[in-house]
Design an enzyme around this catalytic site. Structure first.
Site, PDB file in Angstrom:
ATOM      1  N   TYR A   1      30.228  44.005  36.032  1.00  0.00           N
ATOM      2  CA  TYR A   1      31.158  44.431  36.373  1.00  0.00           C
ATOM      3  C   TYR A   1      31.830  45.676  35.840  1.00  0.00           C
ATOM      4  O   TYR A   1      33.032  46.551  35.756  1.00  0.00           O
ATOM      5  CB  TYR A   1      32.426  43.686  36.923  1.00  0.00           C
ATOM      6  CG  TYR A   1      31.557  43.273  38.205  1.00  0.00           C
ATOM      7  CD1 TYR A   1      32.035  43.551  39.699  1.00  0.00           C
ATOM      8  CD2 TYR A   1      31.314  41.809  38.145  1.00  0.00           C
ATOM      9  CE1 TYR A   1      30.888  43.101  40.514  1.00  0.00           C
ATOM     10  CE2 TYR A   1      30.327  41.348  39.651  1.00  0.00           C
ATOM     11  CZ  TYR A   1      30.497  42.084  40.642  1.00  0.00           C
ATOM     12  OH  TYR A   1      29.706  41.347  41.065  1.00  0.00           O
TER      13      TYR A   1
ATOM     14  N   GLU B   1      41.098  47.124  39.855  1.00  0.00           N
ATOM     15  CA  GLU B   1      40.317  46.566  40.152  1.00  0.00           C
ATOM     16  C   GLU B   1      40.415  45.718  41.665  1.00  0.00           C
ATOM     17  O   GLU B   1      40.267  44.688  41.166  1.00  0.00           O
ATOM     18  CB  GLU B   1      38.972  46.684  39.715  1.00  0.00           C
ATOM     19  CG  GLU B   1      38.556  47.665  39.107  1.00  0.00           C
ATOM     20  CD  GLU B   1      36.690  47.873  38.314  1.00  0.00           C
ATOM     21  OE1 GLU B   1      36.815  48.698  37.751  1.00  0.00           O
ATOM     22  OE2 GLU B   1      36.784  46.237  38.517  1.00  0.00           O
TER      23      GLU B   1
ATOM     24  N   TYR C   1      45.149  53.189  26.953  1.00  0.00           N
ATOM     25  CA  TYR C   1      46.770  54.127  27.082  1.00  0.00           C
ATOM     26  C   TYR C   1      47.065  54.687  25.963  1.00  0.00           C
ATOM     27  O   TYR C   1      48.280  56.302  25.873  1.00  0.00           O
ATOM     28  CB  TYR C   1      47.379  52.430  26.708  1.00  0.00           C
ATOM     29  CG  TYR C   1      47.570  50.824  27.916  1.00  0.00           C
ATOM     30  CD1 TYR C   1      48.186  51.568  28.688  1.00  0.00           C
ATOM     31  CD2 TYR C   1      46.986  49.677  27.050  1.00  0.00           C
ATOM     32  CE1 TYR C   1      47.491  50.342  29.705  1.00  0.00           C
ATOM     33  CE2 TYR C   1      47.219  49.555  28.031  1.00  0.00           C
ATOM     34  CZ  TYR C   1      47.524  49.347  29.659  1.00  0.00           C
ATOM     35  OH  TYR C   1      47.615  47.923  30.283  1.00  0.00           O
TER      36      TYR C   1
ATOM     37  N   GLN D   1      51.790  37.209  27.347  1.00  0.00           N
ATOM     38  CA  GLN D   1      50.987  36.395  28.485  1.00  0.00           C
ATOM     39  C   GLN D   1      50.578  34.943  28.844  1.00  0.00           C
ATOM     40  O   GLN D   1      50.124  34.651  29.821  1.00  0.00           O
ATOM     41  CB  GLN D   1      49.764  37.101  28.866  1.00  0.00           C
ATOM     42  CG  GLN D   1      50.802  39.139  28.995  1.00  0.00           C
ATOM     43  CD  GLN D   1      49.248  39.806  29.454  1.00  0.00           C
ATOM     44  OE1 GLN D   1      48.291  39.472  29.422  1.00  0.00           O
ATOM     45  NE2 GLN D   1      49.762  41.142  28.883  1.00  0.00           N
TER      46      GLN D   1
ATOM     47  N   HIS E   1      45.828  38.995  28.909  1.00  0.00           N
ATOM     48  CA  HIS E   1      44.155  39.355  28.737  1.00  0.00           C
ATOM     49  C   HIS E   1      43.972  37.647  28.863  1.00  0.00           C
ATOM     50  O   HIS E   1      42.565  37.277  28.416  1.00  0.00           O
ATOM     51  CB  HIS E   1      43.718  40.161  28.617  1.00  0.00           C
ATOM     52  CG  HIS E   1      43.967  40.799  28.480  1.00  0.00           C
ATOM     53  ND1 HIS E   1      43.443  42.344  28.148  1.00  0.00           N
ATOM     54  CD2 HIS E   1      45.304  41.594  29.101  1.00  0.00           C
ATOM     55  CE1 HIS E   1      44.336  42.949  28.325  1.00  0.00           C
ATOM     56  NE2 HIS E   1      45.489  43.346  29.283  1.00  0.00           N
TER      57      HIS E   1
END
Length: 385
Positions: A263, A253, A274, A96, A160
């Site tokens: 958070y 979110e 998953y 990513q 991520h």
């Protein structure tokens, strides 16, 4: 949820002939008209043949500057896509990771300063970094490129990285970094992973950061407990910070991060792993903030904007969220007090994975699609007839 209806605009014969000569994967830049409630919208692809575009910004003269994840930055002017800009640093393109967000300094018109995020290689692997640079006067490349931040623990994980930038009124930068696939890192205040960070333009910690004075965490951290915040924005009306974050299987979110707050990831979540296993201690627990809004199932959000513009006054203050998994733009109604209302889904499945969303100065909405033949798309108000 309001249905979305489409009326295709006829292509001219010349456009049809040109389209026939294009490869199958090349998008045809045909305008489309859709109806969203009482609002008629023109959907106009501005440019195509972009390779996994990640971010879009509007230059002062109305041209666009776009990043492509494989490591290219281009300017699009008068529907013409320029050659890649020179001067970019070495970027680690893996999983990513790659060239990610771009943001213009508030004084860009004078200073030509911009910021961008990218994954970079270093000791221990790779991770997210922030750079500053100036766009050259002839717009051919970047000059005075400086790495002003790199996360403090690099690994070989390919997921991520975050990582969008929101620039505050004082010129400081807020940006997010995901947990890098190691979820417990998001609860470590000394680890940049899984955090919203806040720095000054020179890379030093931003004013108001919670750990600067007490030393109980990394000085650049603003808040912790974030899984993978890929969208971040500041509402120009009240300067409030918002993020949109990927959950696991469910639990995407919207948050409004405050300094020093937690958070919850991976202690609380509205999703599951998953594998189907439960996450943490449940959906709520003392010491952890609740999201303003969440999705289950996940939409895989790409970016968030707060709509403030003259073109769609009925959407004033609403959230606009780009979505990858369901290939749509979500408009989330907000009342004057900020409370969340209904969600309307636009363009679902029509253009591919929508990665970024920006509100231009004229109130039009800009999107980029994260595809190998990605597009820059402009939404504008249409005649209701």
């Amino acid at each position: 949820m309001t249905a979305t209806y489409r009326l295709k605009v006829n292509l001219s014969l010349a456009a049809l002939i040109a389209a026939a000569t294009l490869p199958v994967a090349q998008p045809v830049l045909a305008q489309e008209k859709i109806q969203a409630g009482d609002v008629a919208i023109n959907v106009q692809p501005v440019a195509g043949n972009l390779e996994n575009p990640w971010a879009i910004e509007v230059l002062p003269d109305g041209a666009y500057i776009v990043t492509e994840k494989p490591g290219r930055m281009r300017i699009i002017r008068n529907n013409q896509t320029g050659e890649p800009l020179t001067g970019l640093p070495e970027i680690r393109v893996a999983g990513q990771g790659g060239l990610l967000d771009i943001a213009l300094a508030p004084d860009f018109a004078q200073s030509r300063t911009l910021y961008f995020t990218a994954s970079v290689a270093g000791e221990g692997g790779h991770g997210t970094a922030v750079f500053s640079a100036q766009l050259s006067e002839d717009e051919s490349g970047l000059e005075n490129v400086q790495r002003i931040f790199v996360m403090n623990k690099l690994t070989g994980a390919g997921q991520h990285f975050g990582s969008r930038i929101a620039i505050a009124a004082d010129g400081s930068l807020f940006f997010g970094i995901g947990d890098r696939g190691e979820m417990d890192r998001a609860q470590d205040p000394n680890d940049h992973a899984g955090s919203i960070l806040h720095i000054k333009p020179d890379g030093t910690p931003g004013d108001g950061n919670p750990f600067v004075a007490n030393g109980k965490g990394a000085a650049e951290i603003w808040s912790i407990g974030h899984r993978n915040p890929q969208g971040i924005t500041i509402d120009p009306d009240d300067n409030r910070l918002y993020t949109v974050e990927h959950g696991a299987r469910g639990g995407d979110e919207i948050n409004s991060p405050n300094a020093g707050s937690n958070y919850g990831w991976p202690m609380i979540s509205y999703g599951k792993h998953y594998s189907g296993a439960e996450i943490g201690v449940g959906q709520a627990a003392d010491g952890y903030e609740q999201p303003l809004h969440y999705w289950d199932p996940s939409i895989a959000p790409g970016a968030i904007a707060v709509y403030r513009g003259a073109m769609f006054p009925e959407w004033d203050g609403d959230f606009l969220v780009a979505a990858l998994k369901y290939q749509l733009l979500a408009r989330i109604d907000r009342a004057d007090d900020g409370s969340i209302g209904t969600e309307e889904r636009l363009l679902a499945g029509d253009y591919g994975r929508i990665r970024d969303v920006k509100v231009a100065s004229d109130g039009s909405i800009l999107l980029v699609t994260d595809e190998e033949d990605g597009q820059l798309i402009r939404l504008s108000r249409a005649d209701a007839s």
